[in-house]
Design an enzyme around this catalytic site. Structure first.
Site, PDB file in Angstrom:
ATOM      1  N   PRO A 245       0.850  -1.207   0.000  1.00 26.29           N
ATOM      2  CA  PRO A 245       0.000   0.000   0.000  1.00 26.29           C
ATOM      3  C   PRO A 245       0.882   1.252   0.000  1.00 26.29           C
ATOM      4  CG  PRO A 245      -0.066  -1.074   2.142  1.00 26.29           C
ATOM      5  CD  PRO A 245       0.808  -1.926   1.279  1.00 26.29           C
ATOM      6  N   ASP A 418       5.628   2.631   2.534  1.00 21.29           N
ATOM      7  CA  ASP A 418       4.762   1.473   2.749  1.00 21.29           C
ATOM      8  C   ASP A 418       3.866   1.784   3.949  1.00 21.29           C
ATOM      9  OD1 ASP A 418       3.685  -0.975   3.517  1.00 21.29           O
ATOM     10  OD2 ASP A 418       5.506  -2.112   3.029  1.00 21.29           O
ATOM     11  N   HIS A 419       2.602   1.925   3.680  1.00 20.71           N
ATOM     12  CA  HIS A 419       1.677   2.377   4.736  1.00 20.71           C
ATOM     13  C   HIS A 419       1.450   1.298   5.802  1.00 20.71           C
ATOM     14  CE1 HIS A 419      -0.780   5.224   6.574  1.00 20.71           C
ATOM     15  NE2 HIS A 419      -1.638   5.507   5.606  1.00 20.71           N
ATOM     16  N   ARG A 420       1.893   0.076   5.540  1.00 20.62           N
ATOM     17  CA  ARG A 420       1.784  -0.953   6.588  1.00 20.62           C
ATOM     18  C   ARG A 420       2.802  -0.684   7.696  1.00 20.62           C
ATOM     19  NH1 ARG A 420       2.932  -6.008   2.854  1.00 20.62           N
ATOM     20  NH2 ARG A 420       4.605  -4.560   2.379  1.00 20.62           N
TER      21      ARG A 420
END
Ligand code: CAO
Length: 446
Positions: A245, A418-420
């Site tokens: 993401p 990386d939005h995680r």
């Protein structure tokens, strides 16, 4: 009737004293013709020495860590019969050409595919008791992609048979090489639910196939092959794009003062000094301030691996496609050392002369299109890294100082993360930190 057959190191070109990194069989094992017996690895390539006949291994004359050269006997096989066997193709291990392996990420370099070993080269009559495998290519110009899984052909085959994606497997062998046990461990962790397979084929998209269009119906066309680098990196770019993401945070750095300093330093030293080296220094400072940007998710995705080193990948545009050489220990180098290394590495990248190791181990990547133009773009994260900095062309812009507009040189920064792993607030903080660093020339560590 049985015959003792000596297995010798095949013709490996100009290479000698190649280390044995893996024994794939033991004394007493029954092997098939063409089965791989051991793996050799030079600093340029990996290859396996195959059995040239079926039989039982009666002697192994080398051990892991030994070095071998052409014609050296490495094993003896007691063959049950001595009928002429067509010499097996030696098993070169330039991983990217393995069809079932996913190719590497954007940081990737597509290698020159090894030429298949010549079949039947140096045939030896069965009665001599000594036969040699055919020549094996050990091409010094061959390069491996940065993130291609580091594993021998036998392990690759084994992983393929089990359907394990080597990209997700952590290597416990020398230098991070993936060994058989790593693959079984990985598969076990999936089976027991300890790890989830990373998104890949199983992303769950249910999309109609791309339409097949006969463009020639509409006008003249020309069909060109996609370069190897594009093929290899394309699949990884795709994987990273759909499985991570991405969020891209944009900001502008006022580099008016930095530009004055850069030009003065370049003139003093008589060297080419582009904004990129300042960006490398800024990135190191930001990675120190925000350690989660200098991290990777582990295979289980339950842990973050924080790196205490600062190796920065630089995307380089080459005639064959994108490659990402890694400049190591950027925290320990000044801007002139970085500029020299960048110039030298990008020249070798464009000549296709980078070594595999030079494209591995990056912490964070920078993709600079500033020399070309543009005002912003979305760089694709170079997994397993968690962020990448895109840089567009600086331009003179009016900036309000509270009383009047001032002409200031503004540099667009585009940080994909990386939005995680990284939340939006830290994405904005990191990008602002970069901008502040570039704006405050008094505090720069150059
Ligand atoms: N704004 C304005 N000018 C810039 C600039 C910026 N952000 N960045 C570089 N420039 C200038 C340089 O100062 C240089 O000017 P001079 O010709 O006056 O010296 C000129 O642009 C050309 O720079 P360069 O490209 O030769 O050098 P670099 O250090 O900026 O970049 C490299 C080196 C190897 C990264 C670059 O050549 C390259 O390959 N970039 C493409 C990367 C890429 O393809 N990214 C996309 C990946 S996603 O598909």
């Amino acid at each position: 009737m049985t015959t003792q057959i000596e297995i010798k190191v095949p013709d490996i070109g100009d290479f000698s004293d190649i280390p044995v990194i893996e024994l794939l069989v033991a004394v007493g094992d029954t092997v098939e013709a063409e089965q791989s017996l051991l793996t050799l690895e030079s600093d340029k390539a990996m290859m396996e020495v195959p059995a040239i006949a079926a039989g039982v291994i009666t002697e192994l004359r080398v051990d892991v860590g030994d070095t071998v050269s052409e014609d050296q006997v490495v094993a003896v096989i007691e063959a049950a019969e001595v009928a002429e066997v067509e010499a097996p193709a030696a098993q070169s291990a330039q991983p990217p050409v393995e069809a079932a392996q996913p190719p590497p990420p954007p940081a990737a370099v597509a290698p020159t595919a090894p030429q298949p070993a010549a079949r039947g080269a140096k045939p030896t009559p069965p009665s001599t008791g000594s036969r040699q495998s055919p020549p094996v290519p050990m091409d010094g110009n061959t390069t491996l992609p940065a993130n291609i899984p580091y594993a021998s052909p036998a392990v690759r085959r084994f992983a393929r048979e089990l359907g394990a994606d080597l990209i997700q497997v952590a290597g416990s062998g020398r230098g991070g090489r993936i060994i058989r046990e790593d693959v079984t461990g990985f598969v076990k962790s999936i089976m027991t639910g300890a790890a989830r397979p990373a998104a890949g084929g199983g992303l769950g998209f249910d999309l109609p196939p791309q339409p097949k269009v006969n463009f020639a119906r509409y006008g003249e066309i020309e069909v060109q092959p996609i370069s190897k680098i594009q093929k290899v990196s394309g699949a990884y770019l795709h994987r990273n794009w759909v499985s991570i993401p991405h969020v891209t945070q944009n900001d502008l750095a006022d580099i008016t003062d930095m530009e004055v300093l850069r030009k003065a330093r370049a003139k003093e030293q008589g060297v080419k000094l582009t904004p990129l080296v300042f960006l490398i220094k800024a990135s190191v400072a930001a990675l120190k301030e925000f350690p989660t940007f200098n991290a990777s998710l582990d295979a289980t995705r339950e842990h973050l691996v924080l790196k205490k080193f600062f190796h920065i990948g630089i995307a380089v545009d080459t005639p064959d496609g994108l490659v990402v050489p890694v400049i190591r220990d950027c925290d320990q180098k000044d801007i002139f050392q970085l500029a020299a290394e960048l110039g030298e590495m990008s020249a070798r990248a464009r000549a296709g002369k980078l070594k595999p190791i030079e494209m591995q181990g990056g912490c964070f990547s920078i993709s600079s299109l500033g020399g070309i133009g543009g005002t912003s773009f979305t760089p694709i994260i170079n997994a397993p890294e968690v962020a990448i900095l895109g840089v567009s062309r600086s331009s003179m812009q009016p900036k309000w100082d509270g009383e009047a507009f001032q002409p200031r040189m503004m540099l667009p920064l585009c940080l994909s993360y990386d939005h995680r792993v990284i939340d939006g607030a830290n994405g904005a903080r990191f990008t602002r930190y970069l901008a502040n660093y570039l704006e405050d020339i008094g505090n720069m560590d150059l």
